[in-house]
Design a protein around this motif. Structure first.
Motif, PDB file in Angstrom:
ATOM      1  N   GLN A   1       0.876  -1.189  -0.021  1.00 31.15           N
ATOM      2  CA  GLN A   1       0.024  -0.169   0.055  1.00 31.15           C
ATOM      3  C   GLN A   1       0.802   1.311  -0.061  1.00 31.15           C
ATOM      4  N   GLY A   2       2.195   1.036   0.345  1.00 30.50           N
ATOM      5  CA  GLY A   2       3.120   2.319   0.214  1.00 30.50           C
ATOM      6  C   GLY A   2       2.698   2.972   1.439  1.00 30.50           C
ATOM      7  N   ALA A   3       2.456   2.344   2.691  1.00 26.67           N
ATOM      8  CA  ALA A   3       1.974   3.108   3.827  1.00 26.67           C
ATOM      9  C   ALA A   3       3.105   2.718   4.888  1.00 26.67           C
ATOM     10  N   TYR A   4       3.152   3.996   5.923  1.00 27.27           N
ATOM     11  CA  TYR A   4       3.913   3.727   6.864  1.00 27.27           C
ATOM     12  C   TYR A   4       3.515   4.176   8.154  1.00 27.27           C
ATOM     13  N   GLY A   5       3.809   3.148   9.261  1.00 30.59           N
ATOM     14  CA  GLY A   5       3.225   3.478  10.538  1.00 30.59           C
ATOM     15  C   GLY A   5       4.317   3.236  11.701  1.00 30.59           C
ATOM     16  N   TRP A   6       4.162   3.234  12.832  1.00 32.98           N
ATOM     17  CA  TRP A   6       4.681   3.067  13.899  1.00 32.98           C
ATOM     18  C   TRP A   6       3.969   2.597  15.269  1.00 32.98           C
ATOM     19  N   TYR A   7       4.679   2.103  16.281  1.00 30.61           N
ATOM     20  CA  TYR A   7       4.303   2.240  17.550  1.00 30.61           C
ATOM     21  C   TYR A   7       5.228   1.855  18.488  1.00 30.61           C
ATOM     22  N   LEU A   8       4.668   2.162  19.808  1.00 28.88           N
ATOM     23  CA  LEU A   8       5.655   2.286  20.688  1.00 28.88           C
ATOM     24  C   LEU A   8       5.556   1.183  21.867  1.00 28.88           C
ATOM     25  N   ASN A   9       6.630   0.504  22.290  1.00 33.07           N
ATOM     26  CA  ASN A   9       6.547  -0.603  23.246  1.00 33.07           C
ATOM     27  C   ASN A   9       7.032   0.390  24.586  1.00 33.07           C
ATOM     28  N   VAL A  10       6.544   0.255  25.563  1.00 33.88           N
ATOM     29  CA  VAL A  10       6.896   0.723  26.927  1.00 33.88           C
ATOM     30  C   VAL A  10       6.677  -0.517  27.836  1.00 33.88           C
ATOM     31  N   LEU A  11       7.988  -0.687  28.742  1.00 33.08           N
ATOM     32  CA  LEU A  11       8.183  -1.673  29.445  1.00 33.08           C
ATOM     33  C   LEU A  11       7.987  -3.149  28.892  1.00 33.08           C
ATOM     34  N   GLY A  12       8.403  -3.025  27.594  1.00 29.32           N
ATOM     35  CA  GLY A  12       8.203  -4.440  26.802  1.00 29.32           C
ATOM     36  C   GLY A  12       6.780  -4.796  26.058  1.00 29.32           C
ATOM     37  N   HIS A  13       5.928  -3.867  26.175  1.00 32.42           N
ATOM     38  CA  HIS A  13       4.559  -4.031  25.787  1.00 32.42           C
ATOM     39  C   HIS A  13       4.154  -3.078  24.795  1.00 32.42           C
ATOM     40  N   PRO A  14       3.489  -3.579  23.838  1.00 34.42           N
ATOM     41  CA  PRO A  14       3.051  -2.021  22.792  1.00 34.42           C
ATOM     42  C   PRO A  14       2.043  -1.449  23.833  1.00 34.42           C
ATOM     43  N   ALA A  15       2.145  -0.107  23.916  1.00 32.60           N
ATOM     44  CA  ALA A  15       1.384   0.689  24.573  1.00 32.60           C
ATOM     45  C   ALA A  15       0.707   1.963  23.800  1.00 32.60           C
ATOM     46  N   VAL A  16       1.487   2.435  22.687  1.00 30.56           N
ATOM     47  CA  VAL A  16       1.110   3.434  22.026  1.00 30.56           C
ATOM     48  C   VAL A  16       1.133   3.214  20.549  1.00 30.56           C
ATOM     49  N   THR A  17       0.113   3.545  19.620  1.00 32.83           N
ATOM     50  CA  THR A  17       0.404   3.482  18.239  1.00 32.83           C
ATOM     51  C   THR A  17       0.017   4.638  17.312  1.00 32.83           C
ATOM     52  N   CYS A  18       0.499   4.643  16.335  1.00 34.41           N
ATOM     53  CA  CYS A  18       0.201   6.061  15.579  1.00 34.41           C
ATOM     54  C   CYS A  18      -1.300   6.193  15.424  1.00 34.41           C
ATOM     55  N   SER A  19      -1.771   7.581  15.048  1.00 35.25           N
ATOM     56  CA  SER A  19      -2.998   7.768  14.750  1.00 35.25           C
ATOM     57  C   SER A  19      -3.527   7.429  13.547  1.00 35.25           C
ATOM     58  N   ARG A  20      -2.633   7.284  12.562  1.00 39.72           N
ATOM     59  CA  ARG A  20      -3.024   6.916  11.058  1.00 39.72           C
ATOM     60  C   ARG A  20      -1.750   6.390  10.421  1.00 39.72           C
ATOM     61  N   TRP A  21      -2.121   6.112   9.305  1.00 44.79           N
ATOM     62  CA  TRP A  21      -0.844   5.377   8.315  1.00 44.79           C
ATOM     63  C   TRP A  21      -0.570   6.625   7.519  1.00 44.79           C
ATOM     64  N   TYR A  22       0.821   6.786   7.187  1.00 44.71           N
ATOM     65  CA  TYR A  22       1.405   7.816   6.547  1.00 44.71           C
ATOM     66  C   TYR A  22       1.828   7.478   5.055  1.00 44.71           C
ATOM     67  N   GLY A  23       1.761   8.353   4.260  1.00 51.43           N
ATOM     68  CA  GLY A  23       2.254   8.187   2.750  1.00 51.43           C
ATOM     69  C   GLY A  23       3.721   8.221   2.484  1.00 51.43           C
ATOM     70  N   ALA A  24       4.509   8.851   3.300  1.00 52.43           N
ATOM     71  CA  ALA A  24       5.723   8.964   3.156  1.00 52.43           C
ATOM     72  C   ALA A  24       6.707   8.516   4.378  1.00 52.43           C
ATOM     73  N   GLU A  25       7.624   8.170   4.361  1.00 52.28           N
ATOM     74  CA  GLU A  25       8.423   7.675   5.409  1.00 52.28           C
ATOM     75  C   GLU A  25       8.869   8.916   6.154  1.00 52.28           C
ATOM     76  N   ARG A  26       9.198  10.131   5.750  1.00 58.07           N
ATOM     77  CA  ARG A  26       9.383  11.272   6.399  1.00 58.07           C
ATOM     78  C   ARG A  26       8.080  11.843   7.250  1.00 58.07           C
ATOM     79  N   GLU A  27       6.933  11.508   6.694  1.00 58.97           N
ATOM     80  CA  GLU A  27       6.030  12.064   7.360  1.00 58.97           C
ATOM     81  C   GLU A  27       5.793  11.205   8.817  1.00 58.97           C
ATOM     82  N   ARG A  28       5.928   9.764   8.642  1.00 59.96           N
ATOM     83  CA  ARG A  28       5.862   8.983   9.673  1.00 59.96           C
ATOM     84  C   ARG A  28       7.123   9.352  10.787  1.00 59.96           C
ATOM     85  N   ARG A  29       8.132   9.570  10.164  1.00 60.13           N
ATOM     86  CA  ARG A  29       9.420   9.796  11.035  1.00 60.13           C
ATOM     87  C   ARG A  29       9.206  11.379  12.100  1.00 60.13           C
TER      88      ARG A  29
END
Length: 130
Positions: free
Chosen positions: A69-97
């Protein structure tokens, strides 16, 4: 925080309460959200507080992408568990970053609200898609 557990209610249960927390900017733009769904507001507050307290010392950012799909996202582990996720998918790696860094920098400074607002699911014909 964010531990994997069996759901207490079936998805089709109309009485089910599902709570997520959101990190929003001063102009109400969503920057990130909880990766877990909570059964009540207080559990969401506890998890958001833990993320705020531990993101700097125990946070690990994970970049994800969907090459088809050409989509970029991210999530954040805190204390070893997924805790936070991006609010949407991004069309470019720069936007995600950029979005990822803004969210991670904002989390330790976040103010946790004392109340919640209810999400109302609109009928399909009233939904707007971007």
């Amino acid at each position: 925080m964010g531990s994997v557990r069996e759901p207490r209610h079936s998805i089709s249960d109309p009485e089910r309460v599902a709570v997520v927390w959101q990190l929003v900017s001063a102009n109400n733009r969503e920057l990130a959200r909880s990766s877990d769904i909570f059964d009540d507001f207080q559990d969401a507050v506890i998890a958001a507080t833990e993320v705020k307290d531990y993101v700097v010392s125990h946070g690990e950012i994970v970049s994800v992408s969907d090459d088809r799909q050409g989509a970029y996202g991210w999530y954040l582990n805190v204390l070893g568990h997924p805790a936070v996720t991006c609010s949407r998918w991004y069309g470019a790696e720069r936007e995600r970053r950029d979005a990822m860094m803004l969210a991670v920098r904002s989390l330790p400074e976040a103010n946790i609200a004392s109340g919640a607002r209810q999400y109302v699911d609109l009928p399909e014909r009233q939904k707007f898609y971007v």
